[in-house]
Motif scaffolding. Sequence first.
Motif, PDB file in Angstrom:
ATOM      1  N   ALA A 200       1.016  -1.317  -0.325  1.00 17.14           N
ATOM      2  CA  ALA A 200       0.177   0.291   0.090  1.00 17.14           C
ATOM      3  C   ALA A 200       0.592   1.264   0.046  1.00 17.14           C
ATOM      4  O   ALA A 200       0.728   2.360  -0.745  1.00 17.14           O
ATOM      5  CB  ALA A 200      -1.309  -0.273   1.230  1.00 17.14           C
ATOM      6  N   ALA A 201       1.979   1.253   0.866  1.00 18.91           N
ATOM      7  CA  ALA A 201       2.761   2.413   0.715  1.00 18.91           C
ATOM      8  C   ALA A 201       3.197   2.584  -0.536  1.00 18.91           C
ATOM      9  O   ALA A 201       4.186   3.942  -0.764  1.00 18.91           O
ATOM     10  CB  ALA A 201       3.889   2.307   1.543  1.00 18.91           C
ATOM     11  N   ALA A 202       3.541   1.588  -1.394  1.00 19.87           N
ATOM     12  CA  ALA A 202       3.946   1.773  -2.286  1.00 19.87           C
ATOM     13  C   ALA A 202       3.027   1.707  -3.292  1.00 19.87           C
ATOM     14  O   ALA A 202       3.526   2.243  -4.844  1.00 19.87           O
ATOM     15  CB  ALA A 202       5.062   0.876  -3.386  1.00 19.87           C
ATOM     16  N   GLY A 203       1.860   2.165  -3.007  1.00 17.61           N
ATOM     17  CA  GLY A 203       0.905   2.227  -4.142  1.00 17.61           C
ATOM     18  C   GLY A 203       0.053   1.293  -4.871  1.00 17.61           C
ATOM     19  O   GLY A 203      -0.058   0.989  -6.623  1.00 17.61           O
ATOM     20  N   VAL A 204       0.855  -0.248  -4.996  1.00 18.90           N
ATOM     21  CA  VAL A 204      -0.137  -0.986  -5.248  1.00 18.90           C
ATOM     22  C   VAL A 204      -0.894  -1.667  -4.585  1.00 18.90           C
ATOM     23  O   VAL A 204      -1.221  -2.002  -3.425  1.00 18.90           O
ATOM     24  CB  VAL A 204       1.277  -2.886  -5.576  1.00 18.90           C
ATOM     25  CG1 VAL A 204       0.805  -3.461  -5.352  1.00 18.90           C
ATOM     26  CG2 VAL A 204       2.618  -1.742  -5.820  1.00 18.90           C
ATOM     27  N   ARG A 205      -2.274  -2.045  -5.557  1.00 22.53           N
ATOM     28  CA  ARG A 205      -3.371  -2.889  -5.162  1.00 22.53           C
ATOM     29  C   ARG A 205      -3.263  -4.244  -4.710  1.00 22.53           C
ATOM     30  O   ARG A 205      -2.326  -4.634  -5.035  1.00 22.53           O
ATOM     31  CB  ARG A 205      -4.031  -1.891  -5.873  1.00 22.53           C
ATOM     32  CG  ARG A 205      -4.527  -0.522  -5.508  1.00 22.53           C
ATOM     33  CD  ARG A 205      -6.054  -0.389  -6.616  1.00 22.53           C
ATOM     34  NE  ARG A 205      -6.032  -0.423  -7.890  1.00 22.53           N
ATOM     35  CZ  ARG A 205      -6.428  -0.533  -9.063  1.00 22.53           C
ATOM     36  NH1 ARG A 205      -7.907   0.041  -8.844  1.00 22.53           N
ATOM     37  NH2 ARG A 205      -6.393   0.500 -10.817  1.00 22.53           N
ATOM     38  N   VAL A 206      -4.109  -4.689  -3.907  1.00 23.09           N
ATOM     39  CA  VAL A 206      -3.432  -6.065  -4.021  1.00 23.09           C
ATOM     40  C   VAL A 206      -5.478  -6.453  -4.103  1.00 23.09           C
ATOM     41  O   VAL A 206      -6.649  -5.732  -3.436  1.00 23.09           O
ATOM     42  CB  VAL A 206      -3.230  -6.361  -2.712  1.00 23.09           C
ATOM     43  CG1 VAL A 206      -3.716  -8.593  -2.610  1.00 23.09           C
ATOM     44  CG2 VAL A 206      -2.051  -5.750  -2.662  1.00 23.09           C
TER      45      VAL A 206
END
Length: 319
Positions: A200-206
């Motif tokens: 999330a901190a890297a802007g990656v959605r899961v």
Amino acid sequence: MAERQGDAAERLTVDVVVVGAGPAGLSAALNLVRAKRTVLLVDANRPRNAATLRSHGFLTRDGVSPLELRKLGRAEVEAYAEATVVQTVVDRIAPEGDRWLVHGAWRGTEVEATARAVVLATGLREEFPALPMLRAFYGTAVHSCVECDAYEKAGEPLAFLCETDDVVDRALLLAAWADDLIVYTNGIAPLDDAGRARLAAAGVRVDERAVADLEGDRSGMTGVRLADGHVEPRTGGFVRPRWHADLDWVDADLRRDAEGLVVVDRSGRTSVPGLYAVGDVTPPGPEQLIVAAGHGAVTAAAVHRDLVGGLTDLRDAVQ
């Protein structure tokens, strides 16, 4: 050229047999024939990257087809009188006195040779997530090597399909190229709160829901369809395969790591004297083509020095 022994057309006697004609095997074979070693290079012509249209990062060959790279490399090896190149499926490697027996067969034709040393450059078998359309887009819209292909995908809405426990690290690596990335765990890859926070901190959605398939047509991939029917628009992505080193036909007690890869020293020597391994079949597994080629050259030098014998700076094989 290799010397024939026994029945005229049945057995070759060479210094080295190299099994596999990818960049690692071709590089090893080329450097060995230039060391005046007779070499039998055998290959089944089933490259793992056959679906890949372009390979990248290979100096002077950036963007070349992997199949073209193999073709060029094979032609270079075949140009040497010390080389014999044969298409065959090797089904047995076994000790025979102080040599190694190598047997293969292809379309009813048997190949048999003995050698002082054998270099295993067979690569790996890929196992993909069970998505029906994945193979249709693999090599064009979907890739497995981030370092090789992420540059061309930068700026696209991407999916990362991963069912393995290194999902966070691999996703963060891919995120260096991707501004719009969704990680699909298919409900299998383990994720804890710390991992979710890092992504999330890297802007990656899961998305941890089950994936049904990829969608698209002849013009390309258009999305990821989940088991609940939701379709997320995606134009491409990356997949994390599981890799398998299929070496049951080697009659030797090779040391393997936890992933089944052949443990070698820095020069490609295995735990068995006279057997060497190079390329994807060794840790850390799949690597860029130029790296594999470099390792092939290093291993060729080790094989040659070991065959010379009596040199004082040789490293011991893996114990």
